[in-house]
Design a protein around this motif. Structure first.
Motif, short mmCIF file in Angstrom:
data_model
loop_
_atom_site.label_atom_id
_atom_site.label_comp_id
_atom_site.label_asym_id
_atom_site.label_seq_id
_atom_site.Cartn_x
_atom_site.Cartn_y
_atom_site.Cartn_z
N UNK A 42 -25.98 -48.86 27.88
CA UNK A 42 -25.52 -50.18 27.41
C UNK A 42 -26.40 -51.29 27.97
N UNK A 43 -26.73 -51.22 29.26
CA UNK A 43 -27.56 -52.25 29.87
C UNK A 43 -28.98 -52.25 29.30
N UNK A 44 -29.54 -51.07 29.10
CA UNK A 44 -30.88 -51.00 28.51
C UNK A 44 -30.88 -51.50 27.07
N UNK A 45 -29.81 -51.24 26.34
CA UNK A 45 -29.71 -51.73 24.96
C UNK A 45 -29.72 -53.25 24.93
N UNK A 46 -29.00 -53.87 25.84
CA UNK A 46 -29.00 -55.34 25.91
C UNK A 46 -30.38 -55.85 26.33
N UNK A 47 -31.00 -55.18 27.27
CA UNK A 47 -32.30 -55.60 27.79
C UNK A 47 -33.38 -55.54 26.70
N UNK A 48 -33.34 -54.48 25.89
CA UNK A 48 -34.34 -54.30 24.84
C UNK A 48 -33.87 -54.81 23.47
N UNK A 49 -32.70 -55.42 23.41
CA UNK A 49 -32.16 -56.00 22.17
C UNK A 49 -32.08 -54.95 21.06
N UNK A 50 -31.44 -53.85 21.37
CA UNK A 50 -31.25 -52.78 20.41
C UNK A 50 -29.86 -52.18 20.61
N UNK A 51 -29.53 -51.18 19.85
CA UNK A 51 -28.25 -50.48 19.98
C UNK A 51 -28.40 -49.34 20.99
N UNK A 52 -27.30 -48.98 21.65
CA UNK A 52 -27.37 -47.94 22.68
C UNK A 52 -27.72 -46.57 22.10
N UNK A 53 -27.45 -46.33 20.83
CA UNK A 53 -27.82 -45.04 20.25
C UNK A 53 -29.33 -44.91 20.02
N UNK A 54 -30.08 -45.99 20.20
CA UNK A 54 -31.53 -45.95 20.11
C UNK A 54 -32.19 -45.65 21.45
N UNK A 55 -31.38 -45.35 22.45
CA UNK A 55 -31.89 -45.08 23.79
C UNK A 55 -31.43 -43.69 24.21
N UNK A 56 -32.35 -42.92 24.78
CA UNK A 56 -32.05 -41.54 25.14
C UNK A 56 -32.67 -41.22 26.49
N UNK A 57 -31.91 -40.57 27.36
CA UNK A 57 -32.44 -40.09 28.63
C UNK A 57 -33.17 -38.78 28.35
N UNK A 58 -34.48 -38.79 28.58
CA UNK A 58 -35.29 -37.60 28.32
C UNK A 58 -35.29 -36.66 29.51
N UNK A 59 -35.39 -37.22 30.70
CA UNK A 59 -35.49 -36.41 31.92
C UNK A 59 -34.71 -37.09 33.03
#
Length: 82
Positions: A42-59
């Motif tokens: 959620x925090x990264x989505x706000x930081x990058x101005x995108x939706x949280x489903x566009x962010x994924x933890x790879x490792x």
């Protein structure tokens, strides 16, 4: 875009700090049952101005040091199935 993230859980307040190797993110949520990872998205989505489903933890799903992928409009075409 690939981002290196260092996570600090149970902080007094949530915040994001930039440093030379990526981002340091202080989360108020504990590292239990995925609560910290949910807040991280959620925090990264706000930081990058995108939706949280566009962010994924790879490792590093269960570690303090993580590598996160942020899907940007330029990278959407390579991840969508047509």
């Amino acid at each position: 875009m690939i981002v290196k993230v260092k996570v600090v859980t149970r902080a007094k307040r949530g915040r994001i700090e930039e440093f030379d190797q990526g981002l340091k993110i202080c989360l108020t949520a504990p590292a239990l049952e995925g609560k910290a990872n949910k807040q991280l998205l959620v925090m990264l989505a706000k930081y990058y101005h995108t939706k949280s489903y566009n962010i994924k933890v790879i490792k590093g799903e269960k570690q303090k040091n993580k590598i996160v992928e942020v899907l940007t409009p330029r990278s959407w075409h390579s991840h969508k199935a047509y």
